[in-house]
Enzyme design. Structure first.
Site, PDB file in Angstrom:
ATOM      1  N   ASN A  43       0.776  -1.182   0.010  1.00 45.39           N
ATOM      2  CA  ASN A  43      -0.179  -0.114   0.085  1.00 45.39           C
ATOM      3  C   ASN A  43       0.846   1.126   0.044  1.00 45.39           C
ATOM      4  O   ASN A  43       1.891   1.421   0.589  1.00 45.39           O
ATOM      5  CB  ASN A  43      -0.874  -0.137   1.241  1.00 45.39           C
ATOM      6  CG  ASN A  43      -0.580  -0.153   2.752  1.00 45.39           C
ATOM      7  OD1 ASN A  43       0.584  -0.869   2.870  1.00 45.39           O
ATOM      8  ND2 ASN A  43      -1.218   0.500   3.392  1.00 45.39           N
ATOM      9  N   ILE A  44       0.327   2.321  -0.776  1.00 39.49           N
ATOM     10  CA  ILE A  44       1.128   3.449  -0.925  1.00 39.49           C
ATOM     11  C   ILE A  44       0.345   4.636  -0.387  1.00 39.49           C
ATOM     12  O   ILE A  44      -0.700   4.966  -1.338  1.00 39.49           O
ATOM     13  CB  ILE A  44       1.507   3.854  -2.384  1.00 39.49           C
ATOM     14  CG1 ILE A  44       2.368   2.544  -2.937  1.00 39.49           C
ATOM     15  CG2 ILE A  44       2.341   5.043  -2.859  1.00 39.49           C
ATOM     16  CD1 ILE A  44       3.779   2.203  -2.538  1.00 39.49           C
ATOM     17  N   GLU A  45       0.419   5.315   0.596  1.00 37.60           N
ATOM     18  CA  GLU A  45      -0.509   6.307   1.024  1.00 37.60           C
ATOM     19  C   GLU A  45      -0.125   7.686   0.714  1.00 37.60           C
ATOM     20  O   GLU A  45       0.901   7.872   0.169  1.00 37.60           O
ATOM     21  CB  GLU A  45      -0.596   6.218   2.905  1.00 37.60           C
ATOM     22  CG  GLU A  45      -1.320   4.750   3.148  1.00 37.60           C
ATOM     23  CD  GLU A  45      -1.570   4.693   4.433  1.00 37.60           C
ATOM     24  OE1 GLU A  45      -1.141   5.494   5.264  1.00 37.60           O
ATOM     25  OE2 GLU A  45      -2.005   3.758   4.929  1.00 37.60           O
ATOM     26  N   CYS A  54      -4.116   0.686  -2.552  1.00 37.46           N
ATOM     27  CA  CYS A  54      -4.091  -0.593  -1.788  1.00 37.46           C
ATOM     28  C   CYS A  54      -2.817  -1.296  -2.423  1.00 37.46           C
ATOM     29  O   CYS A  54      -2.650  -1.434  -3.810  1.00 37.46           O
ATOM     30  CB  CYS A  54      -5.347  -1.244  -1.962  1.00 37.46           C
ATOM     31  SG  CYS A  54      -6.717  -0.382  -0.931  1.00 37.46           S
ATOM     32  N   GLU A  56      -2.998  -4.498  -3.170  1.00 42.20           N
ATOM     33  CA  GLU A  56      -3.602  -5.547  -4.318  1.00 42.20           C
ATOM     34  C   GLU A  56      -3.679  -4.984  -5.617  1.00 42.20           C
ATOM     35  O   GLU A  56      -3.410  -5.366  -6.465  1.00 42.20           O
ATOM     36  CB  GLU A  56      -5.078  -5.853  -3.606  1.00 42.20           C
ATOM     37  CG  GLU A  56      -5.136  -6.934  -2.477  1.00 42.20           C
ATOM     38  CD  GLU A  56      -5.323  -6.122  -1.345  1.00 42.20           C
ATOM     39  OE1 GLU A  56      -5.009  -4.901  -1.027  1.00 42.20           O
ATOM     40  OE2 GLU A  56      -6.301  -6.559  -0.254  1.00 42.20           O
ATOM     41  N   CYS A  87     -10.479  -4.872  -0.013  1.00 41.94           N
ATOM     42  CA  CYS A  87     -11.384  -3.902   0.243  1.00 41.94           C
ATOM     43  C   CYS A  87     -12.147  -4.036  -1.020  1.00 41.94           C
ATOM     44  O   CYS A  87     -12.020  -4.966  -2.224  1.00 41.94           O
ATOM     45  CB  CYS A  87     -11.072  -2.489   0.268  1.00 41.94           C
ATOM     46  SG  CYS A  87     -10.371  -1.877  -1.237  1.00 41.94           S
ATOM     47  N   CYS A  90     -11.050  -2.979  -4.739  1.00 42.19           N
ATOM     48  CA  CYS A  90     -10.081  -3.896  -5.043  1.00 42.19           C
ATOM     49  C   CYS A  90     -10.854  -5.319  -5.315  1.00 42.19           C
ATOM     50  O   CYS A  90     -10.393  -5.909  -6.541  1.00 42.19           O
ATOM     51  CB  CYS A  90      -8.970  -4.342  -3.968  1.00 42.19           C
ATOM     52  SG  CYS A  90      -7.673  -3.089  -3.931  1.00 42.19           S
TER      53      CYS A  90
HETATM   54  N1  THU Z   1      -5.299  -1.517   2.568  1.00 43.58           N
HETATM   55  C1  THU Z   1      -4.654  -2.324   1.528  1.00 43.58           C
HETATM   56  O1  THU Z   1      -3.507  -2.249   0.858  1.00 43.58           O
HETATM   57  N2  THU Z   1      -5.341  -3.538   1.386  1.00 43.58           N
HETATM   58  C2  THU Z   1      -6.266  -4.139   1.835  1.00 43.58           C
HETATM   59  O2  THU Z   1      -6.672  -5.244   1.621  1.00 43.58           O
HETATM   60  C3  THU Z   1      -6.801  -3.298   3.075  1.00 43.58           C
HETATM   61  C4  THU Z   1      -6.555  -1.863   3.098  1.00 43.58           C
HETATM   62  C5  THU Z   1      -4.642  -0.373   3.040  1.00 43.58           C
HETATM   63  C6  THU Z   1      -5.082   0.726   2.674  1.00 43.58           C
HETATM   64  C7  THU Z   1      -4.484   2.008   3.733  1.00 43.58           C
HETATM   65  O3  THU Z   1      -3.255   2.348   3.060  1.00 43.58           O
HETATM   66  C8  THU Z   1      -4.476   1.172   4.817  1.00 43.58           C
HETATM   67  O4  THU Z   1      -4.504  -0.284   4.361  1.00 43.58           O
HETATM   68  C9  THU Z   1      -5.592   1.258   5.779  1.00 43.58           C
HETATM   69  O5  THU Z   1      -6.689   1.246   5.276  1.00 43.58           O
END
Ligand code: THU
Length: 131
Positions: A43-45, A54, A56, A87, A90
């Site tokens: 994940n890259i925020e 996300c 995935e 989520c 995704c």
């Molecule tokens: N996130 C994912 O990368 N994949 C998931 O299946 C659930 C959520 C990430 C998004 C965000 O950066 C962090 O988790 C919190 O929601």
């Protein structure tokens, strides 16, 4: 769930690259191709929150952009006791490009669950409705 150790290990390693300074919730993903090739993502925020990607989705777009068209399963790893499933958005994207693939969920120690995407997205909107 058997035979997914290498895939889960790859997702755990990818998780270490997560850019999750806002949530602190690091996720790794690893997508397996029919020939056994593994493509990973994390994940890259973003400070806007809404632009966050996300793990995935990162793995999926990496694979698609490299020309891959067929997928067997994806592993998703987070540091949670309960399984961390993809989520909703995704799930929709994975359905579009991967179909009913297997989703293996794991934490840092063990595999916690395994489901087909069709179980997690039982009534999908897809191209069949656009014909
Ligand atoms: N996130 C994912 O990368 N994949 C998931 O299946 C659930 C959520 C990430 C998004 C965000 O950066 C962090 O988790 C919190 O929601």
């Amino acid at each position: 769930m058997s035979g997914s150790e290498a895939l889960v290990s790859a997702a755990r390693r990818a998780r270490e690259h997560a850019r999750a300074r806002y949530s602190g919730f690091k996720v790794g993903a690893a997508l397996e191709l029919p020939d056994g090739t593994i493509i990973t993502g994390c994940n890259i925020e973003n400070a806007t929150y809404g632009l966050t990607l996300c793990a995935e989705r990162v793995a999926l777009v990496k694979a698609l952009s490299e020309g891959h068209t067929s997928f067997v399963r994806i592993a998703v790893v987070a540091d949670t006791d309960a399984p961390t499933p993809p989520c909703g958005p995704c799930r929709q994207l994975l359905w579009e490009y991967c179909g009913d693939l297997e989703i293996v969920m794991a934490n840092l120690e063990a595999t916690t669950a395994s489901h087909r995407l069709g179980e997690l997205l039982p009534m999908p909107f897809d191209d069949r409705l656009l014909r």
